[in-house]
Design a protein around this motif. Sequence first.
Motif, mmCIF file in Angstrom:
data_model
loop_
_atom_site.group_PDB
_atom_site.id
_atom_site.type_symbol
_atom_site.label_atom_id
_atom_site.label_comp_id
_atom_site.label_asym_id
_atom_site.label_seq_id
_atom_site.Cartn_x
_atom_site.Cartn_y
_atom_site.Cartn_z
ATOM 1 N N SER A 34 -43.543 -66.238 -5.575
ATOM 2 C CA SER A 34 -42.988 -66.141 -6.924
ATOM 3 C C SER A 34 -43.932 -65.385 -7.842
ATOM 4 N N TRP A 35 -43.342 -64.896 -8.908
ATOM 5 C CA TRP A 35 -44.106 -64.374 -10.037
ATOM 6 C C TRP A 35 -43.828 -65.277 -11.234
ATOM 7 N N TYR A 36 -44.879 -65.678 -11.898
ATOM 8 C CA TYR A 36 -44.811 -66.416 -13.145
ATOM 9 C C TYR A 36 -45.470 -65.565 -14.231
ATOM 10 N N ARG A 37 -45.219 -65.936 -15.473
ATOM 11 C CA ARG A 37 -45.914 -65.278 -16.570
ATOM 12 C C ARG A 37 -46.226 -66.282 -17.674
ATOM 13 N N GLN A 38 -47.264 -65.963 -18.425
ATOM 14 C CA GLN A 38 -47.650 -66.817 -19.541
ATOM 15 C C GLN A 38 -48.074 -65.945 -20.713
ATOM 16 N N ALA A 39 -47.325 -66.071 -21.793
ATOM 17 C CA ALA A 39 -47.652 -65.363 -23.027
ATOM 18 C C ALA A 39 -48.558 -66.241 -23.883
ATOM 19 N N GLY A 41 -49.974 -68.751 -26.300
ATOM 20 C CA GLY A 41 -49.383 -69.869 -27.011
ATOM 21 C C GLY A 41 -48.113 -70.416 -26.400
ATOM 22 N N LYS A 42 -47.756 -69.912 -25.226
ATOM 23 C CA LYS A 42 -46.533 -70.373 -24.573
ATOM 24 C C LYS A 42 -46.835 -70.957 -23.202
ATOM 25 N N LYS A 43 -45.855 -71.734 -22.684
ATOM 26 C CA LYS A 43 -46.001 -72.315 -21.353
ATOM 27 C C LYS A 43 -45.826 -71.223 -20.296
ATOM 28 N N ARG A 44 -46.428 -71.468 -19.142
ATOM 29 C CA ARG A 44 -46.200 -70.577 -18.015
ATOM 30 C C ARG A 44 -44.754 -70.737 -17.561
ATOM 31 N N GLU A 45 -44.075 -69.614 -17.335
ATOM 32 C CA GLU A 45 -42.674 -69.674 -16.935
ATOM 33 C C GLU A 45 -42.439 -68.892 -15.649
ATOM 34 N N ASP A 89 -41.814 -59.140 -22.966
ATOM 35 C CA ASP A 89 -42.295 -59.276 -21.593
ATOM 36 C C ASP A 89 -43.819 -59.299 -21.530
ATOM 37 N N THR A 90 -44.472 -59.080 -22.660
ATOM 38 C CA THR A 90 -45.931 -59.102 -22.702
ATOM 39 C C THR A 90 -46.451 -60.478 -22.316
ATOM 40 N N ALA A 91 -47.324 -60.510 -21.313
ATOM 41 C CA ALA A 91 -47.852 -61.773 -20.794
ATOM 42 C C ALA A 91 -48.857 -61.475 -19.694
ATOM 43 N N VAL A 92 -49.545 -62.523 -19.267
ATOM 44 C CA VAL A 92 -50.298 -62.453 -18.023
ATOM 45 C C VAL A 92 -49.351 -62.875 -16.905
#
Length: 115
Positions: A34-39, A41-45, A89-92
């Motif tokens: 899977s790919w997840y992302r985390q912006a 101040g937000k939860k990892r999704e 879409d900006t995130a790690v």
Amino acid sequence: VQLVESGGGLVQPGGSLRLSCVGSRFTFSRYDMSWYRQAPGKKRELVATVASAGGSTNYADSVKGRFTISRDNPKNSVYLQMNSLKPEDTAVYYCNAKRNWVDYWGQGTQVTVSK
């Protein structure tokens, strides 16, 4: 166990990026990837998942039709093709390998969508 992501960077809105993740020291083909992302101040999704056999994929509603996940088991690699990128879409972005109760994570790669 190691998962190493690459391919992140700065891109303008509407642009494309392709993320790659290479796994080592585990039986890659047996794991759902899977790919997840985390912006900030937000939860990892969860962004997208491809099953171990490579036959089925799932996507977050926010990326459906724009992102494509794929895997190449002989190369121990999973990819995320991202098109029509938006500032939101900006995130790690993190690569994840999961099988039963076992979870492995990469270190993440930064994706920034900005003019």
